[in-house]
Design an enzyme around this catalytic site. Sequence first.
Site, short mmCIF file in Angstrom:
data_model
loop_
_atom_site.label_atom_id
_atom_site.label_comp_id
_atom_site.label_asym_id
_atom_site.label_seq_id
_atom_site.Cartn_x
_atom_site.Cartn_y
_atom_site.Cartn_z
N ARG A 124 10.49 45.63 45.38
CA ARG A 124 11.54 46.32 46.14
C ARG A 124 12.76 45.45 46.47
NH1 ARG A 124 6.84 48.08 48.36
NH2 ARG A 124 6.26 50.17 47.67
N LYS A 146 26.88 46.24 42.16
CA LYS A 146 26.50 47.43 41.41
C LYS A 146 25.64 46.98 40.23
CE LYS A 146 30.20 50.78 42.17
NZ LYS A 146 31.19 51.62 41.51
N GLU A 188 40.99 43.90 33.49
CA GLU A 188 40.39 44.10 34.81
C GLU A 188 41.14 43.30 35.89
OE1 GLU A 188 38.23 46.31 35.56
OE2 GLU A 188 37.36 46.86 33.62
N LYS A 230 38.64 41.85 44.94
CA LYS A 230 37.46 42.72 44.86
C LYS A 230 36.50 42.44 46.02
CE LYS A 230 33.93 44.85 42.13
NZ LYS A 230 33.24 45.07 40.87
N GLU A 240 30.95 52.42 48.21
CA GLU A 240 31.94 53.35 47.64
C GLU A 240 32.03 54.68 48.36
OE1 GLU A 240 32.38 52.87 43.37
OE2 GLU A 240 33.10 54.93 43.22
N ARG A 244 36.60 51.71 47.79
CA ARG A 244 36.07 51.10 46.56
C ARG A 244 36.30 52.00 45.33
NH1 ARG A 244 30.34 47.75 45.66
NH2 ARG A 244 30.83 47.18 43.52
N ASN A 248 38.40 52.33 40.37
CA ASN A 248 38.23 53.11 39.14
C ASN A 248 39.55 53.58 38.55
OD1 ASN A 248 35.40 52.92 39.21
ND2 ASN A 248 35.31 54.55 40.73
N HIS A 251 39.74 54.71 34.95
CA HIS A 251 38.39 54.81 34.40
C HIS A 251 38.05 56.17 33.83
CE1 HIS A 251 36.11 51.06 35.94
NE2 HIS A 251 37.35 50.77 35.67
N HIS A 255 36.84 56.13 30.27
CA HIS A 255 35.49 56.52 29.85
C HIS A 255 35.55 57.59 28.77
CE1 HIS A 255 33.39 55.02 33.76
NE2 HIS A 255 33.60 54.08 32.88
N HIS A 268 35.34 48.34 26.81
CA HIS A 268 35.57 48.94 28.14
C HIS A 268 36.96 48.56 28.68
CE1 HIS A 268 34.75 50.37 32.17
NE2 HIS A 268 35.02 49.17 32.65
N1 LIG Z 1 28.42 46.33 37.82
C1 LIG Z 1 29.71 46.54 37.78
O1 LIG Z 1 30.38 46.61 38.82
C2 LIG Z 1 30.39 46.66 36.46
C3 LIG Z 1 31.79 46.65 36.39
C4 LIG Z 1 32.40 46.69 35.14
C5 LIG Z 1 31.60 46.75 34.00
N2 LIG Z 1 30.24 46.76 34.09
C6 LIG Z 1 29.38 46.79 32.92
O2 LIG Z 1 29.60 45.58 32.22
C7 LIG Z 1 29.31 45.78 30.85
C8 LIG Z 1 30.42 45.17 30.02
O3 LIG Z 1 30.43 43.80 30.28
P1 LIG Z 1 31.09 42.76 29.27
O4 LIG Z 1 32.46 43.21 28.92
O5 LIG Z 1 30.90 41.41 29.84
O6 LIG Z 1 30.25 43.00 27.93
P2 LIG Z 1 28.97 42.27 27.30
O7 LIG Z 1 28.02 41.84 28.32
O8 LIG Z 1 28.48 43.17 26.22
O9 LIG Z 1 29.62 40.97 26.62
C9 LIG Z 1 30.59 41.14 25.61
C10 LIG Z 1 30.21 40.34 24.34
O10 LIG Z 1 30.47 38.97 24.56
C11 LIG Z 1 29.32 38.19 24.24
N3 LIG Z 1 29.39 37.02 25.09
C12 LIG Z 1 29.16 36.96 26.43
N4 LIG Z 1 29.49 35.75 26.89
C13 LIG Z 1 29.91 35.02 25.83
C14 LIG Z 1 30.39 33.70 25.68
N5 LIG Z 1 30.58 32.90 26.74
N6 LIG Z 1 30.70 33.27 24.44
C15 LIG Z 1 30.58 34.10 23.36
N7 LIG Z 1 30.17 35.36 23.45
C16 LIG Z 1 29.83 35.82 24.68
C17 LIG Z 1 28.17 39.13 24.50
O11 LIG Z 1 27.01 38.72 23.83
C18 LIG Z 1 28.75 40.44 23.97
O12 LIG Z 1 28.64 40.48 22.56
C19 LIG Z 1 29.14 47.28 30.65
O13 LIG Z 1 27.77 47.58 30.55
C20 LIG Z 1 29.71 47.88 31.94
O14 LIG Z 1 29.10 49.09 32.29
C21 LIG Z 1 29.63 46.71 35.31
#
Ligand SMILES: NC(=O)c1ccc[n+]([C@@H]2O[C@H](COP(=O)([O-])OP(=O)(O)OC[C@H]3O[C@@H](n4cnc5c(N)ncnc54)[C@H](O)[C@@H]3O)[C@@H](O)[C@H]2O)c1
Length: 367
Positions: A124, A146, A188, A230, A240, A244, A248, A251, A255, A268
């Site tokens: 938990r 999140k 971002e 942030k 949110e 918060r 978006n 977004h 999306h 994204h």
């Molecule tokens: N929790 C939140 O508040 C929140 C906010 C925005 C996005 N997200 C989520 O985040 C995800 C997207 O994250 P992202 O853009 O980091 O994508 P990702 O985690 O897929 O990473 C992007 C790519 O970069 C590669 N990579 C990562 N670090 C690297 C490094 N240092 N060197 C070389 N390659 C590297 C990864 O293997 C992947 O191929 C989505 O699932 C989205 O829903 C969450």
Amino acid sequence: MSKPTLLQTIQVALGDRSYPVWIGRDLLDDAAHWRTALRGKHVLVISNRTVAPLYLQRIALGLDGLHWSSFLLDDGEAHKTFANVGLALEALGALGATRDACVIALGGGVVGDLAGFTAACWMRGIDFIQMPTTLLSMVDSSVGGKTGVNLPAGKNLVGAFHQPRAVLVDIGTLDSLPAREYRAGMAEVIKGAAIGDAPLFAWLEQHAAALAAREEQPLVQAIAAKVRYKAGVVARDETEQGERALLNLGHTFGHALETAGRYTALLHGEGVSIGMVLAAKLSERLGMSAAADTQRLQRLLQAIGLPTAIPAGFDPDHLLALMRLDKKHTASTLRLILWRGIGRAEIVSGVNEADVLAVLREASTRA
Ligand SMILES: NC(=O)c1ccc[n+]([C@@H]2O[C@H](COP(=O)([O-])OP(=O)(O)OC[C@H]3O[C@@H](n4cnc5c(N)ncnc54)[C@H](O)[C@@H]3O)[C@@H](O)[C@H]2O)c1
């Protein structure tokens, strides 16, 4: 090995769940520092098959003397699944993890979201530390708690609010990040400024060329500014209920674009980039903002190398249909984050679909 350098610490103020975001270079090697966030003897490091070969060994050195193991995902959004959470929980079980165990997320947002959700589920809720390695995860997903995974029915449909115990931003890891991923992360940063920080927006305009060239000093400043922004929003509205939601901006449009592109055409951050411009154009159409603000936004995004128009092959009517499905909407009205100009985003309900469609049509690239 170069000496770890801590450049900034930003506190996310959430009472007894407050935590630091440490920003610096080669911080992965400074175990004496990040181990202060560990409470127990068990650690599961969750990473993926791209990032682990690059950076896991450096964490491993720091975990010497503890009971730890690693769980590696295949690379990509498609692996942010319930099935993998199940396997990660089994890895915690195999480790004999107790309530004071810690999950370390080493990777981008996919790893961070899944690792955080795993930590939220085990007994938990146990500690987790974010060690983000993409620019997007450094400035956005690793801060704010999140967590979650995707279902076949949609992205991020299952999740929990679960704050990390610390976030370790080692900017050295960006050296291996592909250029397109870097630019997507910069979207971002720009988004935070566009929503609520006009001075930051002006500063980004002045430093756009240096940021596009990944110059370290302005990059650290940009990361810190977005994290600070942030952190403030999260501290005021953790779950949110109001402010918060402004994060978006772009977004709902984004999306729809990501979905229409089957999650392969656009990253994204690229969807957010185009989506912010569409939100600005819609605001302009509704008489909320000036054309000059839309143009400044477009110019800044373009200076970083981000897309600002809907690519050829996307159908505006299909995009509108996808926007209706977005989970941020109430029953029959379009509820969107729009703006009154740079740094002044707001939630607008009851937006007329005809206006949205007109903007989608105008911004579409003719094939
Ligand atoms: N929790 C939140 O508040 C929140 C906010 C925005 C996005 N997200 C989520 O985040 C995800 C997207 O994250 P992202 O853009 O980091 O994508 P990702 O985690 O897929 O990473 C992007 C790519 O970069 C590669 N990579 C990562 N670090 C690297 C490094 N240092 N060197 C070389 N390659 C590297 C990864 O293997 C992947 O191929 C989505 O699932 C989205 O829903 C969450």
